[in-house]
Design a protein around this motif. Structure first.
Motif, PDB file in Angstrom:
ATOM      1  N   HIS A 118       0.822  -1.212   0.000  1.00  0.00           N
ATOM      2  CA  HIS A 118       0.000   0.000   0.000  1.00  0.00           C
ATOM      3  C   HIS A 118       0.859   1.266   0.000  1.00  0.00           C
ATOM      4  O   HIS A 118       0.419   2.308  -0.469  1.00  0.00           O
ATOM      5  CB  HIS A 118      -0.922   0.045   1.225  1.00  0.00           C
ATOM      6  N   TRP A 119       2.062   1.174   0.561  1.00  0.00           N
ATOM      7  CA  TRP A 119       2.891   2.358   0.774  1.00  0.00           C
ATOM      8  C   TRP A 119       4.079   2.460  -0.161  1.00  0.00           C
ATOM      9  O   TRP A 119       4.631   3.543  -0.350  1.00  0.00           O
ATOM     10  CB  TRP A 119       3.431   2.379   2.200  1.00  0.00           C
ATOM     11  N   ASN A 120       4.516   1.336  -0.704  1.00  0.00           N
ATOM     12  CA  ASN A 120       5.757   1.307  -1.473  1.00  0.00           C
ATOM     13  C   ASN A 120       5.525   0.900  -2.924  1.00  0.00           C
ATOM     14  O   ASN A 120       4.642   0.098  -3.207  1.00  0.00           O
ATOM     15  CB  ASN A 120       6.754   0.323  -0.849  1.00  0.00           C
ATOM     16  N   VAL A 121       6.368   1.428  -3.803  1.00  0.00           N
ATOM     17  CA  VAL A 121       6.307   1.025  -5.207  1.00  0.00           C
ATOM     18  C   VAL A 121       6.921  -0.364  -5.348  1.00  0.00           C
ATOM     19  O   VAL A 121       7.754  -0.782  -4.536  1.00  0.00           O
ATOM     20  CB  VAL A 121       7.042   2.031  -6.138  1.00  0.00           C
ATOM     21  N   ARG A 122       6.505  -1.063  -6.366  1.00  0.00           N
ATOM     22  CA  ARG A 122       7.072  -2.384  -6.650  1.00  0.00           C
ATOM     23  C   ARG A 122       8.531  -2.186  -7.077  1.00  0.00           C
ATOM     24  O   ARG A 122       8.829  -1.371  -7.936  1.00  0.00           O
ATOM     25  CB  ARG A 122       6.269  -3.063  -7.749  1.00  0.00           C
ATOM     26  N   GLN A 123       9.412  -2.960  -6.487  1.00  0.00           N
ATOM     27  CA  GLN A 123      10.839  -2.779  -6.697  1.00  0.00           C
ATOM     28  C   GLN A 123      11.384  -3.696  -7.787  1.00  0.00           C
ATOM     29  O   GLN A 123      10.964  -4.839  -7.901  1.00  0.00           O
ATOM     30  CB  GLN A 123      11.596  -3.077  -5.390  1.00  0.00           C
ATOM     31  N   SER A 124      12.360  -3.182  -8.533  1.00  0.00           N
ATOM     32  CA  SER A 124      13.095  -3.997  -9.497  1.00  0.00           C
ATOM     33  C   SER A 124      14.501  -4.274  -8.972  1.00  0.00           C
ATOM     34  O   SER A 124      15.329  -4.834  -9.678  1.00  0.00           O
ATOM     35  CB  SER A 124      13.158  -3.290 -10.851  1.00  0.00           C
ATOM     36  N   TRP A 125      14.786  -3.888  -7.752  1.00  0.00           N
ATOM     37  CA  TRP A 125      16.073  -4.081  -7.096  1.00  0.00           C
ATOM     38  C   TRP A 125      15.842  -4.878  -5.817  1.00  0.00           C
ATOM     39  O   TRP A 125      14.710  -4.967  -5.332  1.00  0.00           O
ATOM     40  CB  TRP A 125      16.726  -2.731  -6.779  1.00  0.00           C
ATOM     41  N   PRO A 126      16.894  -5.465  -5.255  1.00  0.00           N
ATOM     42  CA  PRO A 126      16.725  -6.189  -3.982  1.00  0.00           C
ATOM     43  C   PRO A 126      16.252  -5.233  -2.888  1.00  0.00           C
ATOM     44  O   PRO A 126      16.736  -4.101  -2.809  1.00  0.00           O
ATOM     45  CB  PRO A 126      18.132  -6.709  -3.672  1.00  0.00           C
ATOM     46  N   PRO A 127      15.325  -5.664  -2.050  1.00  0.00           N
ATOM     47  CA  PRO A 127      14.842  -4.777  -0.993  1.00  0.00           C
ATOM     48  C   PRO A 127      15.863  -4.550   0.123  1.00  0.00           C
ATOM     49  O   PRO A 127      15.795  -3.555   0.833  1.00  0.00           O
ATOM     50  CB  PRO A 127      13.609  -5.500  -0.450  1.00  0.00           C
ATOM     51  N   LEU A 128      16.803  -5.489   0.266  1.00  0.00           N
ATOM     52  CA  LEU A 128      17.806  -5.363   1.317  1.00  0.00           C
ATOM     53  C   LEU A 128      19.072  -6.088   0.904  1.00  0.00           C
ATOM     54  O   LEU A 128      19.064  -6.911  -0.007  1.00  0.00           O
ATOM     55  CB  LEU A 128      17.299  -5.897   2.657  1.00  0.00           C
ATOM     56  N   VAL A 129      20.130  -5.776   1.602  1.00  0.00           N
ATOM     57  CA  VAL A 129      21.403  -6.463   1.398  1.00  0.00           C
ATOM     58  C   VAL A 129      22.017  -6.749   2.769  1.00  0.00           C
ATOM     59  O   VAL A 129      21.891  -5.949   3.699  1.00  0.00           O
ATOM     60  CB  VAL A 129      22.365  -5.643   0.510  1.00  0.00           C
ATOM     61  N   LEU A 130      22.653  -7.899   2.857  1.00  0.00           N
ATOM     62  CA  LEU A 130      23.333  -8.316   4.077  1.00  0.00           C
ATOM     63  C   LEU A 130      24.814  -8.503   3.772  1.00  0.00           C
ATOM     64  O   LEU A 130      25.177  -8.859   2.643  1.00  0.00           O
ATOM     65  CB  LEU A 130      22.770  -9.646   4.585  1.00  0.00           C
ATOM     66  N   TRP A 131      25.642  -8.287   4.766  1.00  0.00           N
ATOM     67  CA  TRP A 131      27.071  -8.592   4.662  1.00  0.00           C
ATOM     68  C   TRP A 131      27.629  -8.677   6.076  1.00  0.00           C
ATOM     69  O   TRP A 131      27.022  -8.201   7.018  1.00  0.00           O
ATOM     70  CB  TRP A 131      27.818  -7.569   3.800  1.00  0.00           C
ATOM     71  N   TRP A 132      28.770  -9.328   6.204  1.00  0.00           N
ATOM     72  CA  TRP A 132      29.404  -9.498   7.506  1.00  0.00           C
ATOM     73  C   TRP A 132      30.451  -8.411   7.732  1.00  0.00           C
ATOM     74  O   TRP A 132      31.107  -7.983   6.785  1.00  0.00           O
ATOM     75  CB  TRP A 132      30.075 -10.870   7.605  1.00  0.00           C
ATOM     76  N   LEU A 133      30.588  -8.002   8.980  1.00  0.00           N
ATOM     77  CA  LEU A 133      31.594  -7.015   9.392  1.00  0.00           C
ATOM     78  C   LEU A 133      32.361  -7.543  10.589  1.00  0.00           C
ATOM     79  O   LEU A 133      31.839  -8.354  11.358  1.00  0.00           O
ATOM     80  CB  LEU A 133      30.921  -5.706   9.818  1.00  0.00           C
ATOM     81  N   GLY A 144      26.276   0.508   2.642  1.00  0.00           N
ATOM     82  CA  GLY A 144      25.023  -0.180   2.331  1.00  0.00           C
ATOM     83  C   GLY A 144      24.590   0.047   0.897  1.00  0.00           C
ATOM     84  O   GLY A 144      24.168  -0.882   0.202  1.00  0.00           O
ATOM     85  N   VAL A 145      24.694   1.288   0.440  1.00  0.00           N
ATOM     86  CA  VAL A 145      24.316   1.616  -0.945  1.00  0.00           C
ATOM     87  C   VAL A 145      25.184   0.840  -1.923  1.00  0.00           C
ATOM     88  O   VAL A 145      24.683   0.216  -2.866  1.00  0.00           O
ATOM     89  CB  VAL A 145      24.415   3.140  -1.190  1.00  0.00           C
ATOM     90  N   GLU A 146      26.485   0.852  -1.697  1.00  0.00           N
ATOM     91  CA  GLU A 146      27.404   0.150  -2.600  1.00  0.00           C
ATOM     92  C   GLU A 146      27.091  -1.345  -2.638  1.00  0.00           C
ATOM     93  O   GLU A 146      27.062  -1.966  -3.704  1.00  0.00           O
ATOM     94  CB  GLU A 146      28.855   0.380  -2.158  1.00  0.00           C
ATOM     95  N   ARG A 147      26.807  -1.935  -1.504  1.00  0.00           N
ATOM     96  CA  ARG A 147      26.550  -3.372  -1.466  1.00  0.00           C
ATOM     97  C   ARG A 147      25.185  -3.725  -2.062  1.00  0.00           C
ATOM     98  O   ARG A 147      25.051  -4.767  -2.709  1.00  0.00           O
ATOM     99  CB  ARG A 147      26.709  -3.892  -0.047  1.00  0.00           C
ATOM    100  N   ASN A 206      25.439  -7.986  -9.570  1.00  0.00           N
ATOM    101  CA  ASN A 206      26.275  -9.186  -9.655  1.00  0.00           C
ATOM    102  C   ASN A 206      25.673 -10.438  -9.033  1.00  0.00           C
ATOM    103  O   ASN A 206      26.265 -11.508  -9.125  1.00  0.00           O
ATOM    104  CB  ASN A 206      27.631  -8.915  -8.992  1.00  0.00           C
ATOM    105  N   GLY A 207      24.549 -10.310  -8.358  1.00  0.00           N
ATOM    106  CA  GLY A 207      23.984 -11.461  -7.665  1.00  0.00           C
ATOM    107  C   GLY A 207      24.655 -11.675  -6.321  1.00  0.00           C
ATOM    108  O   GLY A 207      25.607 -10.976  -5.964  1.00  0.00           O
ATOM    109  N   PRO A 208      24.156 -12.654  -5.564  1.00  0.00           N
ATOM    110  CA  PRO A 208      24.675 -12.875  -4.220  1.00  0.00           C
ATOM    111  C   PRO A 208      26.101 -13.421  -4.209  1.00  0.00           C
ATOM    112  O   PRO A 208      26.486 -14.215  -5.065  1.00  0.00           O
ATOM    113  CB  PRO A 208      23.695 -13.884  -3.623  1.00  0.00           C
ATOM    114  N   SER A 209      26.845 -12.957  -3.222  1.00  0.00           N
ATOM    115  CA  SER A 209      28.215 -13.398  -2.985  1.00  0.00           C
ATOM    116  C   SER A 209      28.519 -13.093  -1.527  1.00  0.00           C
ATOM    117  O   SER A 209      27.700 -12.496  -0.824  1.00  0.00           O
ATOM    118  CB  SER A 209      29.183 -12.643  -3.895  1.00  0.00           C
TER     119      SER A 209
END
Length: 185
Positions: free
Chosen positions: A99-114, A125-128, A135-138
């Motif tokens: 109801h609030w957000n447009v349909r996305q063509s990008w991943p909604p989130l990204v995870l990485w270890w620190l 976060g933006v870069e990842r 590039n897909g998941p790695s």
């Protein structure tokens, strides 16, 4: 974890009022969640410090918005973040997000270890997120669907542990869940 989306209208508009009304409860639910370490605040807002200049991924281009809903947070592990994301207060928000957000063509989130003593900046976060999209998941940038472990190898999410953590979170967040369930969509 970094996430990014675009609203269907301006933040102050009636079209995204349901999101706006739930935002504080979502932040409080995260703060009470098992495995939550911390989150970035937003420049110019009182309270939590902002982790560097807030920037947005290229997906904001052409949207008409100068800012967009996004968050940057630290979690102890994938299971803790998944338990928070898909149960309780946050799950209620996800249920209504269309109801609030447009349909996305990008991943909604990204995870990485620190490393334990590292605090990410918004630009990280933006870069990842853009890296995951391009590039897909790695091990550098991944999602719940294709997780990687701290060792850089593909990993399995312990779904039983996710359920256990969600049950623990529910004990301390019942008041917040009751509150959001009574709000306008």
């Amino acid at each position: 974890m970094y996430n990014f989306g675009l609203h269907v209208a301006a933040y102050e508009s009636p079209a995204v009022e349901g999101f706006r009304l739930r935002e504080a409860a979502n932040f409080e639910a995260a703060a009470r969640a098992y495995g939550f370490i911390g989150r970035s605040g937003y420049a110019g807002e009182p309270g939590i410090a902002c982790w560097g200049e807030q920037i947005f991924p290229r997906f904001i281009a052409g949207s008409g918005f100068a800012t967009a809903p996004s968050s940057l947070s630290l979690w102890a592990d994938i299971e803790s973040l998944m338990a928070f994301s898909y149960s309780g207060v946050h799950a209620d928000a996800l249920k209504h997000a269309r109801h609030w957000n447009v349909r996305q063509s990008w991943p909604p989130l990204v995870l990485w270890w620190l490393d334990a003593d590292t605090v990410p900046a918004w630009k990280d976060g933006v870069e990842r997120l853009e890296h995951l999209h391009d590039n897909g998941p790695s091990a550098r940038a991944f999602s719940f669907k294709h997780p990687y472990g701290p060792d850089g190898h593909p990993a399995e999410i312990d779904r039983g542990r996710v359920k256990e953590i969600a049950a623990l979170n529910a004990i301390g967040q019942g008041d917040l869940l009751a509150h959001v369930r009574a709000l306008k969509v």
